[in-house]
Design a protein around this motif. Structure first.
Motif, PDB file in Angstrom:
ATOM      1  N   GLY A 231    -100.120  28.969 -10.792  1.00 54.01           N
ATOM      2  CA  GLY A 231     -99.160  29.445 -11.780  1.00 54.01           C
ATOM      3  C   GLY A 231     -98.931  30.936 -11.671  1.00 54.01           C
ATOM      4  N   GLU A 232     -97.680  31.354 -11.877  1.00 52.21           N
ATOM      5  CA  GLU A 232     -97.324  32.774 -11.884  1.00 52.21           C
ATOM      6  C   GLU A 232     -96.626  33.091 -13.199  1.00 52.21           C
ATOM      7  OE1 GLU A 232     -98.183  35.023  -9.844  1.00 52.21           O
ATOM      8  OE2 GLU A 232     -99.047  33.751  -8.280  1.00 52.21           O
ATOM      9  N   LEU A 233     -97.148  34.097 -13.911  1.00 51.02           N
ATOM     10  CA  LEU A 233     -96.658  34.435 -15.240  1.00 51.02           C
ATOM     11  C   LEU A 233     -95.468  35.385 -15.168  1.00 51.02           C
ATOM     12  CD1 LEU A 233    -100.137  35.020 -16.875  1.00 51.02           C
ATOM     13  CD2 LEU A 233     -98.623  33.082 -17.303  1.00 51.02           C
ATOM     14  N   LEU A 234     -94.525  35.212 -16.096  1.00 47.97           N
ATOM     15  CA  LEU A 234     -93.345  36.062 -16.177  1.00 47.97           C
ATOM     16  C   LEU A 234     -93.018  36.334 -17.638  1.00 47.97           C
ATOM     17  CD1 LEU A 234     -91.028  34.223 -13.630  1.00 47.97           C
ATOM     18  CD2 LEU A 234     -92.179  36.384 -13.248  1.00 47.97           C
ATOM     19  N   ASN A 235     -92.635  37.547 -17.941  1.00 51.48           N
ATOM     20  CA  ASN A 235     -92.139  37.904 -19.260  1.00 51.48           C
ATOM     21  C   ASN A 235     -90.619  37.800 -19.230  1.00 51.48           C
ATOM     22  OD1 ASN A 235     -91.180  39.177 -21.578  1.00 51.48           O
ATOM     23  ND2 ASN A 235     -92.703  40.799 -21.528  1.00 51.48           N
ATOM     24  N   VAL A 236     -90.069  36.840 -19.940  1.00 50.51           N
ATOM     25  CA  VAL A 236     -88.615  36.649 -20.001  1.00 50.51           C
ATOM     26  C   VAL A 236     -88.167  36.953 -21.418  1.00 50.51           C
ATOM     27  CG1 VAL A 236     -86.702  35.068 -19.607  1.00 50.51           C
ATOM     28  CG2 VAL A 236     -88.774  34.865 -18.233  1.00 50.51           C
ATOM     29  N   LYS A 237     -87.638  38.156 -21.610  1.00 52.66           N
ATOM     30  CA  LYS A 237     -87.150  38.584 -22.919  1.00 52.66           C
ATOM     31  C   LYS A 237     -88.222  38.413 -23.992  1.00 52.66           C
ATOM     32  CE  LYS A 237     -82.330  37.634 -21.742  1.00 52.66           C
ATOM     33  NZ  LYS A 237     -81.105  36.881 -22.079  1.00 52.66           N
ATOM     34  N   GLU A 238     -89.424  38.911 -23.682  1.00 54.37           N
ATOM     35  CA  GLU A 238     -90.585  38.896 -24.579  1.00 54.37           C
ATOM     36  C   GLU A 238     -91.033  37.485 -24.947  1.00 54.37           C
ATOM     37  OE1 GLU A 238     -92.474  41.483 -25.176  1.00 54.37           O
ATOM     38  OE2 GLU A 238     -91.098  42.584 -23.891  1.00 54.37           O
ATOM     39  N   GLU A 239     -90.782  36.524 -24.063  1.00 52.80           N
ATOM     40  CA  GLU A 239     -91.349  35.192 -24.179  1.00 52.80           C
ATOM     41  C   GLU A 239     -92.065  34.878 -22.874  1.00 52.80           C
ATOM     42  OE1 GLU A 239     -88.537  32.731 -27.249  1.00 52.80           O
ATOM     43  OE2 GLU A 239     -87.867  32.840 -25.157  1.00 52.80           O
ATOM     44  N   LEU A 240     -93.323  34.441 -22.982  1.00 55.77           N
ATOM     45  CA  LEU A 240     -94.119  34.224 -21.779  1.00 55.77           C
ATOM     46  C   LEU A 240     -93.746  32.898 -21.125  1.00 55.77           C
ATOM     47  CD1 LEU A 240     -96.473  35.574 -20.179  1.00 55.77           C
ATOM     48  CD2 LEU A 240     -97.962  33.873 -21.259  1.00 55.77           C
ATOM     49  N   HIS A 241     -93.418  32.973 -19.836  1.00 56.09           N
ATOM     50  CA  HIS A 241     -93.126  31.793 -19.037  1.00 56.09           C
ATOM     51  C   HIS A 241     -94.087  31.742 -17.856  1.00 56.09           C
ATOM     52  CE1 HIS A 241     -89.436  32.075 -21.352  1.00 56.09           C
ATOM     53  NE2 HIS A 241     -89.021  30.912 -20.873  1.00 56.09           N
ATOM     54  N   MET A 242     -94.188  30.564 -17.256  1.00 55.40           N
ATOM     55  CA  MET A 242     -95.025  30.410 -16.073  1.00 55.40           C
ATOM     56  C   MET A 242     -94.347  29.463 -15.085  1.00 55.40           C
ATOM     57  SD  MET A 242     -98.883  28.854 -15.509  1.00 55.40           S
ATOM     58  CE  MET A 242     -99.674  29.938 -16.690  1.00 55.40           C
ATOM     59  N   PHE A 243     -94.200  29.929 -13.843  1.00 58.07           N
ATOM     60  CA  PHE A 243     -93.806  29.049 -12.750  1.00 58.07           C
ATOM     61  C   PHE A 243     -95.084  28.391 -12.217  1.00 58.07           C
ATOM     62  CE2 PHE A 243     -90.047  31.836 -12.433  1.00 58.07           C
ATOM     63  CZ  PHE A 243     -89.064  30.864 -12.375  1.00 58.07           C
ATOM     64  N   VAL A 244     -95.122  27.080 -12.210  1.00 59.16           N
ATOM     65  CA  VAL A 244     -96.266  26.347 -11.698  1.00 59.16           C
ATOM     66  C   VAL A 244     -95.840  25.594 -10.447  1.00 59.16           C
ATOM     67  CG1 VAL A 244     -98.033  24.617 -12.151  1.00 59.16           C
ATOM     68  CG2 VAL A 244     -97.233  26.097 -14.001  1.00 59.16           C
ATOM     69  N   SER A 245     -96.440  25.931  -9.313  1.00 55.55           N
ATOM     70  CA  SER A 245     -96.145  25.256  -8.057  1.00 55.55           C
ATOM     71  C   SER A 245     -97.277  24.299  -7.729  1.00 55.55           C
ATOM     72  CB  SER A 245     -95.949  26.267  -6.925  1.00 55.55           C
ATOM     73  OG  SER A 245     -97.043  27.159  -6.857  1.00 55.55           O
ATOM     74  N   THR A 246     -96.934  23.066  -7.389  1.00 57.27           N
ATOM     75  CA  THR A 246     -97.920  22.043  -7.069  1.00 57.27           C
ATOM     76  C   THR A 246     -97.531  21.366  -5.766  1.00 57.27           C
ATOM     77  OG1 THR A 246     -96.732  20.374  -8.369  1.00 57.27           O
ATOM     78  CG2 THR A 246     -98.467  21.597  -9.488  1.00 57.27           C
ATOM     79  N   GLY A 247     -98.523  20.846  -5.056  1.00 58.73           N
ATOM     80  CA  GLY A 247     -98.259  20.150  -3.811  1.00 58.73           C
ATOM     81  C   GLY A 247     -99.118  20.693  -2.694  1.00 58.73           C
ATOM     82  N   TYR A 248     -98.620  20.498  -1.474  1.00 63.41           N
ATOM     83  CA  TYR A 248     -99.352  21.004  -0.313  1.00 63.41           C
ATOM     84  C   TYR A 248     -98.373  21.653   0.647  1.00 63.41           C
ATOM     85  CZ  TYR A 248    -102.463  21.308   3.682  1.00 63.41           C
ATOM     86  OH  TYR A 248    -103.185  21.767   4.737  1.00 63.41           O
TER      87      TYR A 248
END
Length: 344
Positions: free
Chosen positions: A240-257
Motif C-alpha cells: 500500500g502507498e498512502l496519499l493525501n487527497v484534499k486532506e483525506e487519506l487514501h491508499m493505493f493497494v497493489s496486489t498480485g505478482y
C-alpha cells in the motif's frame, strides 16, 4: 499618480508573486530585503502559493538537479532550470510547503532543503541524531498547531526503537517515548516515509510479503496508535502507498505478482472503504511507490522510480494509469515553489 507604500507592495503584491520574483525583489533595497525575509511574509506567501500553477517537477541527476514547470493542459514538462546542489546520491522522502526532506545516501545525513531559494539545513548532529539508515529508519515532515515545521525520525538500532523530533523553531532534536509490538523490532519489518494528512502522520508497516498495519502519529499530542490495513486478499505480493487527497487519506493497494491489480481505498474514521478498482496492468511500476503527490483537477502521482502518471478522474470506468511522460532517474519529487526557509 497613486503612491503605494513599501508595506503595501510587499504585503499585497509580492505575496502573490512567484517565488523567483520574491528572490529578485530582495535586491531592490535594504528595506525590501528586511520585509521579504520575515517569517510572516513567508507564511502569507506560502498560503497564496498553494495552486497548481506553482507546481513543479524536480529531477535529481548526478551532481545537479533540474526543476521543470508543468503544462496543465498537456501534463508535459516545460523548460528546465538547473539547480546546483552540493551533494549527490540523495533520496527525497517528503515535501511540505516547498520544503523537501532529503537524505544523503553515503553520509546518512538528513537535510531540509528549499530548491527555489537553494537554502538547506543539515539536521544531523555530532552525537548521531538525524542520521538516516535506509531500511531501518522512517521519517516524516509536518507542521504542528504552533506552526512549527518538524521532522519525526524513527530509528531501529539492534532491535531497539528510538523516536526523536526535530523543531525548526528551536533548531534541535528531542526524544519522545514510543512502544510497539515486539515483532515489529525484527529486521524483516519496514516502515514507509510519513504521509501528513490533517494533524496526523501516517506510515505503512510491512513484513516479508506485504503491508500488515498502518501506524498513526498525532503531531500535536505526539502519540502513536495502530490501525488496520485495508482488507485485501493475501494473494501473492501486496503493498500500500498512502496519499493525501484534499486532506483525506487514501491508499493505493497493489496486489498480485507479475501483473498487479490496484485498488484505491479511503480512510473513514479508523476503517477503510474501497473507492474503485483498476484492472490488472503491466504499464505501472510493479510496486506502485507513489510517495509524491499533487493535484490539479486530475490526479498526478510520481513513483519512487521517477515516473509520472496521471489518473483521469472523469473517465468511468477507470481504464488505466496514463503516463504523460517518463524519465529514468533514481530520484525526483513534485513540489510547490515557495520562499519558506529551512531555518529561522
Amino acid at each position: 499618480m497613486v503612491y503605494l507604500s513599501d508595506d503595501i507592495i510587499v504585503s499585497e503584491i509580492l505575496t502573490r508573486a512567484v517565488a523567483k520574483v520574491v528572490g529578485l525583489s530582495k535586491s531592490v533595497c535594504k528595506q525590501w530585503y528586511a520585509l521579504l525575509s520575515t517569517e510572516d511574509f513567508a507564511k502569507k506567501h506560502c498560503s497564496l502559493s498553494l495552486s497548481s500553477s506553482n507546481q513543479r517537477i524536480l529531477k535529481v541527476g548526478d551532481l545537479r538537479c533540474t526543476v521543470h514547470t508543468i503544462d496543465i493542459e498537456s501534463c508535459d514538462y516545460g523548460p528546465d532550470t538547473i539547480v546546483n546542489f552540493p551533494f549527490n546520491d540523495i533520496s527525497i522522502h517528503s515535501h511540505l510547503d516547498g520544503l523537501l526532506l532529503v537524505c544523503l545516501e553515503r553520509e546518512f545525513d538528513m537535510l531540509l532543503w528549499n530548491p527555489v531559494t537553494r537554502a538547506y539545513k543539515n539536521l544531523s548532529t555530532p552525537d548521531f541524531l538525524g542520521m538516516y539508515l535506509n531500511n531501518h529508519d522512517a521519517i516524516g515532515l509536518y507542521i504542528d498547531a504552533s506552526e512549527d515545521y518538524k521532522v519525526l525520525h524513527i530509528t531501529r538500532r539492534r532491535g531497539v526503537y528510538g523516536v526523536h523530533v526535530y523543531s525548526r523553531r528551536l533548531g534541535s532534536w528531542r526524544n519522545i517515548p514510543f512502544e510497539t509490538r515486539p515483532e515489529y523490532t525484527q529486521p524483516n519489518f519496514y516502515w514507509s516515509s510519513g504521509t501528513l494528512c490533517g494533524d496526523t502522520l501516517y506510515f505503512t508497516l510491512s513484513g516479508s510479503y506485504g503491508n500488515i498495519a498502518v501506524m498513526c502519529f498525532d503531531v500535536n499530542l505526539e502519540q502513536f496508535k495502530e490501525i488496520s490495513f485495508p482488507p485485501v486478499p493475501c494473494v501473492g505480493i501486496y503493498k500500500g502507498e498512502l496519499l493525501n487527497v484534499k486532506e483525506e487519506l487514501h491508499m493505493f493497494v497493489s496486489t498480485g505478482y507479475r501483473e498487479m491489480s490496484i485498488d484505491l481505498w479511503k480512510l473513514e474514521g479508523e476503517h477503510w472503504t474501497k473507492v474503485f478498482s483498476f484492472p490488472q496492468m503491466m504499464t505501472m511500476d510493479q510496486w506502485c511507490s507513489m510517495t509524491h503527490f499533487m493535484t490539479n483537477g486530475n490526479w498526478q502521482v510520481m513513483t519512487k522510480q521517477g515516473r509520472i502518471y496521471e489518473i483521469l478522474i472523469d473517465t468511468k470506468p477507470f481504464k488505466c494509469f496514463y503516463h504523460p511522460t517518463c524519465f529514468r532517474l533514481k530520484n525526483g519529487a513534485m513540489f510547490l515553489e515557495t520562499v519558506v526557509s529551512p531555518t529561522l
